[in-house]
Write a protein that holds these residues in place. Structure first.
Motif: not given
Length: 198
Positions: A170-188
């Motif tokens: 459940p604590d996995a972080i979905p991201v897209s390097a291409k669109t930037g989706e989820g990168l803020e959550s990953l940094a947090e």
């Protein structure tokens, strides 16, 4: 040829380590083609070679990254895992991942739409344990979420792999390097882990 390249990686790693002991380190690990280099570029605004090929990045590339409340940290993109690595190269390959032992946080990057992702995840975990990179917190990064809609439309997906992963971890972080989706959550998440328990 690969053995010589792996030897150069080890030499490069030891040189780099001497000059950066004072900064926290975040290491990215995962299979070749999981999108690690693209994610690395997005997180650090770097311009690292991005190629869909075996050993496209053999050198563990290291760049500075700024995190709110933490300051400057180093992000390392390690050599990508590959399937069916020749036996005589296994030891050399593992030694290039020793960078991860020094890391404060490990980002395990998967291509969320890859049907082999579950097996790849287990292999990465096993290798990290084997080289004794056990103490650091690990974050599962489910990359390439932007590709799922098209894959679904083309009939290339069975079920919803993103949902399956999030049910399992459940604590996995979905991201897209291409669109930037989820990168803020990953940094947090990285900031949270770096700061430790409050």
């Amino acid at each position: 040829k690969l053995k010589k390249q792996l030897e150069r990686v080890r030499a490069h790693r030891s040189l780099v380590r001497r000059g950066r002991d004072k900064l926290p380190l975040v290491s990215m690990v995962g299979y070749t083609n999981a999108g690690k280099s693209s994610l690395f570029n997005s997180l650090t605004a770097a311009n690292v070679l991005v190629a869909d090929q075996l050993f496209a990045t053999l050198d563990p590339t290291i760049r500075k990254m700024e995190l709110a409340g933490i300051g400057t940290v180093l992000l390392s993109d390690t050599v990508g895992f590959i399937s069916n690595l020749p036996h005589h190269l296994v030891a050399s390959f593992k030694s290039t991942l020793e960078e991860t032992i020094c890391a404060h946080v490990l980002l395990v990057v998967l291509d969320v739409g890859d049907r082999n992702a579950p097996e790849q995840f287990e292999t990465v975990r096993a290798v990290l344990d084997e080289i004794d990179a056990r103490a650091q917190p690990r974050v599962l990064v489910l990359n390439k979420v932007d590709t799922l809609t098209e894959m679904r439309q083309r009939g290339l997906l069975e079920g919803d792999p993103l949902e399956t992963w999030l049910e399992r971890i459940p604590d996995a972080i979905p991201v897209s390097a291409k669109t930037g989706e989820g990168l803020e959550s990953l940094a947090e998440r990285v900031i949270e882990l770096m700061k430790g328990p409050v």
